[in-house]
Design an enzyme around this catalytic site. Structure first.
Site, PDB file in Angstrom:
ATOM      1  N   SER A  42       0.800  -1.224   0.000  1.00  0.00           N
ATOM      2  CA  SER A  42       0.000   0.000   0.000  1.00  0.00           C
ATOM      3  C   SER A  42       0.833   1.274   0.000  1.00  0.00           C
ATOM      4  CB  SER A  42      -0.936   0.011   1.209  1.00  0.00           C
ATOM      5  OG  SER A  42      -0.213  -0.197   2.418  1.00  0.00           O
ATOM      6  N   HIS A 248      -0.802   5.742   6.759  1.00  0.00           N
ATOM      7  CA  HIS A 248      -0.292   5.751   5.389  1.00  0.00           C
ATOM      8  C   HIS A 248       0.014   7.194   4.981  1.00  0.00           C
ATOM      9  CE1 HIS A 248      -2.107   1.713   5.203  1.00  0.00           C
ATOM     10  NE2 HIS A 248      -1.220   1.488   4.252  1.00  0.00           N
TER      11      HIS A 248
END
Length: 266
Positions: A42, A248
């Site tokens: 990711s 993230h």
């Protein structure tokens, strides 16, 4: 208490101002001939950056992720973007390498965090006790030093066998927290320091295995310094909605953090 912590951390995140980074870069003659393949998890697909490509489904590949940004700025001869949210070294190896061949000239990859259960560690730290958090980090570090080297070696050797002429760039992960920063709620300083220690251990192993494979390694820690969670100018999502974005990089984390780190060695 932990539910209260989540609400306060989310409120703090939403107060972080946006940052704009200029990206205009002329394509060089050398990069115009590149045949680039972007692999990984990711952190390469761009979860958290938004603007997901319609054909990427649950892989959540973003037009604002560093591979897309590099390709847009450099106009390579070909660009294959197979990175996928949730990928491990094993699933990169089994499901992402089809575009690699003897004509591939450039490869980027992030992998390893999911092998050692990074997402589970972060969930544990947010929802459970400080001692449980620290224990989870220590268990992950044990995996970094135990099983991960073999998994990375297997992936890297397969990449090399399929793309023997390519320059392969392994990118690391950010250090997530600025210690003694401006967060007055959320995880304790002990928990934040433990998470950073886990990230450092993972990055050290990635660098070591990349060197063993003859690959380039590029840390992103310097680029994210001053932009960690609790810095007041974060390029990393804290606990947020959707939950998958948590921990993230933001779009600015890709343009201001990962892209320069990749460009410096690509």
């Amino acid at each position: 208490m932990r539910a209260t912590k989540l609400r306060w951390v989310l409120s703090a995140l939403l107060a972080v101002p946006a940052v704009t980074v200029g990206l205009a870069q002329p394509a060089s003659a050398a990069s115009a001939g590149e045949r680039y393949v972007a692999l990984g998890d990711s952190y390469s697909s761009g979860v958290g950056a938004g603007s997901y490509l319609s054909d990427s489904g649950s892989c959540q590949r973003s037009s604002k992720a560093y591979p897309s940004l590099w390709a847009a700025a450099n106009a390579p001869a070909s660009f294959s973007f197979t990175a996928c949210s949730g990928a491990t070294t094993g699933t990169v190896k089994s499901g992402q390498l089809a575009p690699l061949n003897s004509s591939t000239t450039l490869v980027s990859v992030t992998a390893g965090g999911n092998d050692v259960g990074f997402a589970d560690v972060m969930q544990t730290c947010v929802l459970q006790s400080e001692a449980t958090c620290v224990n989870a980090v220590n268990n992950a570090i044990a995996q970094v030093n135990g099983t991960l080297p073999g998994s990375l070696s297997s992936l890297y050797s397969t990449i090399r066998s399929r793309a023997p002429q390519a320059r392969v760039v392994v990118l690391g992960y950010p250090r997530f927290y600025q210690l003694n920063g401006n967060c007055v709620v959320g995880l304790s300083e002990t928990e934040r320091a433990a998470i950073n220690r886990g990230s450092d251990a993972l990055n050290a192993m990635l660098a070591k295995q990349a060197a063993n494979a003859g690959f380039a390694y590029s840390s992103v820690v310097d680029e994210f310094t001053g932009h960690e969670i609790c810095s007041g100018n974060a390029w990393i999502h804290s606990v947020t909605v959707p939950v998958s974005n948590s921990y993230h990089p933001t779009a600015t984390g890709h343009s201001g953090g990962y892209l320069p780190a990749f460009r410096s060695v690509a």
